[in-house]
Structure formats: C-alpha cells, structure tokens
Design a protein around this motif. Sequence first.
Motif, PDB file in Angstrom:
ATOM      1  N   GLN A  83       0.850  -1.188   0.000  1.00  8.57           N
ATOM      2  CA  GLN A  83       0.000   0.000   0.000  1.00  8.57           C
ATOM      3  C   GLN A  83       0.887   1.240   0.000  1.00  8.57           C
ATOM      4  OE1 GLN A  83      -2.903  -0.695  -1.114  1.00  8.57           O
ATOM      5  NE2 GLN A  83      -3.928   0.758   0.185  1.00  8.57           N
ATOM      6  N   MET A  84       0.590   2.152  -0.891  1.00  6.81           N
ATOM      7  CA  MET A  84       1.347   3.397  -0.957  1.00  6.81           C
ATOM      8  C   MET A  84       0.786   4.358   0.086  1.00  6.81           C
ATOM      9  SD  MET A  84       3.395   2.614  -3.210  1.00  6.81           S
ATOM     10  CE  MET A  84       3.495   1.221  -4.288  1.00  6.81           C
ATOM     11  N   SER A  85       1.678   5.209   0.604  1.00  6.83           N
ATOM     12  CA  SER A  85       1.301   6.097   1.700  1.00  6.83           C
ATOM     13  C   SER A  85       0.122   7.000   1.345  1.00  6.83           C
ATOM     14  CB  SER A  85       2.498   6.929   2.137  1.00  6.83           C
ATOM     15  OG  SER A  85       3.025   7.651   1.035  1.00  6.83           O
ATOM     16  N   ASN A  86       0.136   7.607   0.177  1.00  8.76           N
ATOM     17  CA  ASN A  86      -0.974   8.488  -0.192  1.00  8.76           C
ATOM     18  C   ASN A  86      -1.799   7.892  -1.327  1.00  8.76           C
ATOM     19  OD1 ASN A  86       0.504   8.835  -2.501  1.00  8.76           O
ATOM     20  ND2 ASN A  86       0.701  11.049  -2.335  1.00  8.76           N
ATOM     21  N   GLY A  87      -1.546   6.611  -1.617  1.00  9.62           N
ATOM     22  CA  GLY A  87      -2.283   5.959  -2.681  1.00  9.62           C
ATOM     23  C   GLY A  87      -1.701   6.198  -4.055  1.00  9.62           C
ATOM     24  N   GLN A  88      -0.619   6.944  -4.143  1.00 12.50           N
ATOM     25  CA  GLN A  88      -0.040   7.210  -5.454  1.00 12.50           C
ATOM     26  C   GLN A  88       1.462   6.959  -5.435  1.00 12.50           C
ATOM     27  OE1 GLN A  88      -1.311  11.251  -6.226  1.00 12.50           O
ATOM     28  NE2 GLN A  88      -3.016  10.475  -7.426  1.00 12.50           N
ATOM     29  N   CYS A  89       1.954   6.513  -6.590  1.00  8.21           N
ATOM     30  CA  CYS A  89       3.385   6.266  -6.681  1.00  8.21           C
ATOM     31  C   CYS A  89       3.888   6.635  -8.077  1.00  8.21           C
ATOM     32  CB  CYS A  89       3.703   4.809  -6.368  1.00  8.21           C
ATOM     33  SG  CYS A  89       2.949   3.648  -7.496  1.00  8.21           S
ATOM     34  N   VAL A  90       5.195   6.775  -8.154  1.00 12.54           N
ATOM     35  CA  VAL A  90       5.875   7.040  -9.416  1.00 12.54           C
ATOM     36  C   VAL A  90       6.814   5.865  -9.670  1.00 12.54           C
ATOM     37  CG1 VAL A  90       7.436   8.587 -10.666  1.00 12.54           C
ATOM     38  CG2 VAL A  90       5.714   9.532  -9.104  1.00 12.54           C
ATOM     39  N   ILE A  91       6.787   5.351 -10.888  1.00 11.16           N
ATOM     40  CA  ILE A  91       7.665   4.248 -11.282  1.00 11.16           C
ATOM     41  C   ILE A  91       8.896   4.834 -11.967  1.00 11.16           C
ATOM     42  CG2 ILE A  91       7.903   2.193 -12.732  1.00 11.16           C
ATOM     43  CD1 ILE A  91       4.805   2.004 -12.710  1.00 11.16           C
ATOM     44  N   PHE A  92      10.053   4.343 -11.588  1.00 10.48           N
ATOM     45  CA  PHE A  92      11.305   4.728 -12.227  1.00 10.48           C
ATOM     46  C   PHE A  92      11.986   3.497 -12.802  1.00 10.48           C
ATOM     47  CE2 PHE A  92      10.699   8.246  -9.351  1.00 10.48           C
ATOM     48  CZ  PHE A  92      11.220   9.333 -10.021  1.00 10.48           C
ATOM     49  N   ASP A  93      12.496   3.633 -13.998  1.00  5.80           N
ATOM     50  CA  ASP A  93      13.429   2.654 -14.530  1.00  5.80           C
ATOM     51  C   ASP A  93      14.731   2.828 -13.753  1.00  5.80           C
ATOM     52  OD1 ASP A  93      14.754   0.889 -16.487  1.00  5.80           O
ATOM     53  OD2 ASP A  93      15.682   2.740 -17.194  1.00  5.80           O
ATOM     54  N   THR A 136      21.494  14.118 -11.108  1.00  2.25           N
ATOM     55  CA  THR A 136      20.173  14.621 -10.722  1.00  2.25           C
ATOM     56  C   THR A 136      19.295  13.601 -10.002  1.00  2.25           C
ATOM     57  OG1 THR A 136      19.292  13.990 -12.880  1.00  2.25           O
ATOM     58  CG2 THR A 136      20.143  16.247 -12.654  1.00  2.25           C
ATOM     59  N   THR A 137      19.759  12.382  -9.832  1.00  2.00           N
ATOM     60  CA  THR A 137      18.922  11.309  -9.296  1.00  2.00           C
ATOM     61  C   THR A 137      18.374  11.610  -7.912  1.00  2.00           C
ATOM     62  OG1 THR A 137      19.996   9.597 -10.619  1.00  2.00           O
ATOM     63  CG2 THR A 137      18.887   8.871  -8.617  1.00  2.00           C
ATOM     64  N   THR A 138      19.236  11.923  -6.978  1.00  2.00           N
ATOM     65  CA  THR A 138      18.798  12.130  -5.601  1.00  2.00           C
ATOM     66  C   THR A 138      17.787  13.270  -5.504  1.00  2.00           C
ATOM     67  OG1 THR A 138      20.899  11.277  -4.787  1.00  2.00           O
ATOM     68  CG2 THR A 138      19.581  12.555  -3.239  1.00  2.00           C
ATOM     69  N   ALA A 139      18.059  14.386  -6.155  1.00  2.00           N
ATOM     70  CA  ALA A 139      17.132  15.529  -6.111  1.00  2.00           C
ATOM     71  C   ALA A 139      15.787  15.168  -6.737  1.00  2.00           C
ATOM     72  CB  ALA A 139      17.747  16.729  -6.825  1.00  2.00           C
ATOM     73  N   MET A 140      15.812  14.418  -7.842  1.00  2.00           N
ATOM     74  CA  MET A 140      14.570  14.031  -8.506  1.00  2.00           C
ATOM     75  C   MET A 140      13.732  13.137  -7.591  1.00  2.00           C
ATOM     76  SD  MET A 140      14.095  12.234 -12.250  1.00  2.00           S
ATOM     77  CE  MET A 140      15.354  11.027 -11.922  1.00  2.00           C
ATOM     78  N   LEU A 141      14.338  12.127  -6.978  1.00  2.00           N
ATOM     79  CA  LEU A 141      13.603  11.246  -6.068  1.00  2.00           C
ATOM     80  C   LEU A 141      13.089  12.019  -4.857  1.00  2.00           C
ATOM     81  CD1 LEU A 141      15.828   8.044  -6.149  1.00  2.00           C
ATOM     82  CD2 LEU A 141      13.620   8.382  -7.259  1.00  2.00           C
ATOM     83  N   ASP A 142      13.922  12.898  -4.307  1.00  2.00           N
ATOM     84  CA  ASP A 142      13.505  13.699  -3.151  1.00  2.00           C
ATOM     85  C   ASP A 142      12.312  14.591  -3.481  1.00  2.00           C
ATOM     86  OD1 ASP A 142      15.433  12.554  -1.548  1.00  2.00           O
ATOM     87  OD2 ASP A 142      16.829  14.261  -1.696  1.00  2.00           O
ATOM     88  N   THR A 143      12.296  15.154  -4.676  1.00  2.00           N
ATOM     89  CA  THR A 143      11.181  16.012  -5.095  1.00  2.00           C
ATOM     90  C   THR A 143       9.870  15.237  -5.102  1.00  2.00           C
ATOM     91  OG1 THR A 143      12.608  17.441  -6.414  1.00  2.00           O
ATOM     92  CG2 THR A 143      10.265  17.426  -6.986  1.00  2.00           C
ATOM     93  N   TYR A 144       9.871  14.041  -5.674  1.00  2.00           N
ATOM     94  CA  TYR A 144       8.643  13.233  -5.704  1.00  2.00           C
ATOM     95  C   TYR A 144       8.252  12.770  -4.303  1.00  2.00           C
ATOM     96  CZ  TYR A 144       8.347  13.300 -10.749  1.00  2.00           C
ATOM     97  OH  TYR A 144       8.205  13.707 -12.055  1.00  2.00           O
ATOM     98  N   ARG A 145       9.219  12.407  -3.500  1.00  2.00           N
ATOM     99  CA  ARG A 145       8.918  11.966  -2.132  1.00  2.00           C
ATOM    100  C   ARG A 145       8.334  13.119  -1.307  1.00  2.00           C
ATOM    101  NH1 ARG A 145      10.182   7.032  -0.893  1.00  2.00           N
ATOM    102  NH2 ARG A 145      10.327   7.304   1.350  1.00  2.00           N
ATOM    103  N   GLN A 146       8.871  14.343  -1.479  1.00  2.00           N
ATOM    104  CA  GLN A 146       8.353  15.504  -0.747  1.00  2.00           C
ATOM    105  C   GLN A 146       6.920  15.822  -1.148  1.00  2.00           C
ATOM    106  OE1 GLN A 146      11.282  18.504  -1.554  1.00  2.00           O
ATOM    107  NE2 GLN A 146      12.748  17.648  -0.094  1.00  2.00           N
ATOM    108  N   LYS A 147       6.551  15.462  -2.369  1.00  2.00           N
ATOM    109  CA  LYS A 147       5.169  15.666  -2.826  1.00  2.00           C
ATOM    110  C   LYS A 147       4.249  14.533  -2.371  1.00  2.00           C
ATOM    111  CE  LYS A 147       6.446  18.374  -6.868  1.00  2.00           C
ATOM    112  NZ  LYS A 147       6.432  18.470  -8.335  1.00  2.00           N
ATOM    113  N   GLY A 148       4.800  13.576  -1.626  1.00  2.00           N
ATOM    114  CA  GLY A 148       3.995  12.503  -1.054  1.00  2.00           C
ATOM    115  C   GLY A 148       3.897  11.243  -1.877  1.00  2.00           C
ATOM    116  N   PHE A 149       4.646  11.162  -2.967  1.00  2.00           N
ATOM    117  CA  PHE A 149       4.604   9.965  -3.803  1.00  2.00           C
ATOM    118  C   PHE A 149       5.532   8.882  -3.263  1.00  2.00           C
ATOM    119  CE2 PHE A 149       3.470  13.347  -6.811  1.00  2.00           C
ATOM    120  CZ  PHE A 149       2.287  12.823  -7.329  1.00  2.00           C
TER     121      PHE A 149
END
Length: 185
Positions: free
Chosen positions: A2-12, A91-104
Amino acid sequence: MQMSNGQCVIFDLDGTLIDSYDTIVDNCRVALLQITGNITSFDFSLHKKRCLESLFQELATFEHIEYNVLKQAFDQAYSNNYLHKTSLFRTTTAMLDTYRQKGFSIIVLTNKRQLIAERICEELLPGKVDCIIGRNGDYAIKNKDNIFKRFTEMNVDFRQCVLYIGDTETDAKCAEYLHVPFRRI
C-alpha cells in the motif's frame, strides 16, 4: 504494498536513476571472452540508449553465438561485478527527493534480477525507494505478458501509479501497458 498516499511514481533503474553503461559493457566483454576466447570488435557505443535485451540480441548476432548462452554468461559475470563503475546520475537524488516531498511513493521497475536490483538500491539509493520490482527468473519483466504478473507477485497495485519515468522505448511500452503517463529522461 500500500502506498502512503495511494499514489506512486515508477522509475526505470539503468539509464534513468543509475549510469551502469560502463559496467554493462565490461561484463559483456567478460562474457564474450569466456564464450569465444576473443576480444570483440562490437561497437557498444551504438547501443547506449537501448534496452539490454536489444543489446544482447545484436551482440549475439554479431558474434554468431546463441542469445541464451550470452545472457547466461553475462548474468554470471554481472552477478559478481554489478557495482563496478556504476554510479548515480547527478540529478537522481534531487529528482527522487522532489517526488517523495510531494507525497509519492517510489517504485523501481527493472529487468535486473530482483536481488541485484535490491543490492544496487541499498548501496546507491538508501532510503529513497519504497519498492523494487525486478525479475525473479530468466524472463524479462518489461513486456506485456510479464509486467502484470510481477506487480501482482510483489503485491503492488499498478493502478496507484501516476507516472512512469524511463529512458528507452521499452519503458515507454511498459507505461502504455500499465496505462500510466510516461516521461522520457
């Protein structure tokens, strides 16, 4: 899962979050040397932004060897040497952090073997990934027949995914199969 806010982002993983090109090339050369006893003249640079299965198919054809023989030799070499020359993109860490901060929640989807993908993420992306979906057998998971099977096996509801970020046509096709918008890096 279960995702925390019900939404997730998939990364290759390869080519999107990590730069493993030199590691892959080195391990292809090791595999070919084991199989043929020769150093290849294959031009790997022409295949930098293509999926690994396409690279293996063209390399096997070029070297006149069976795909499965090459794949098996590569997997053996790679399992012992998967972090050599592998690094995060700037840019990987900043990109992941941005999505995580938005709750994904963050999912990594890769054709790498599950255990190797987990080890790479633990080493290079500690605490940044919520779920890793890799292959648990010899079949590629980034195709229409197997992608849903692996999501189900990993207890992930693909309908919670709102974006797929990747770098190859294979990633774009996976996003299409999952009915998820795709963003190419």
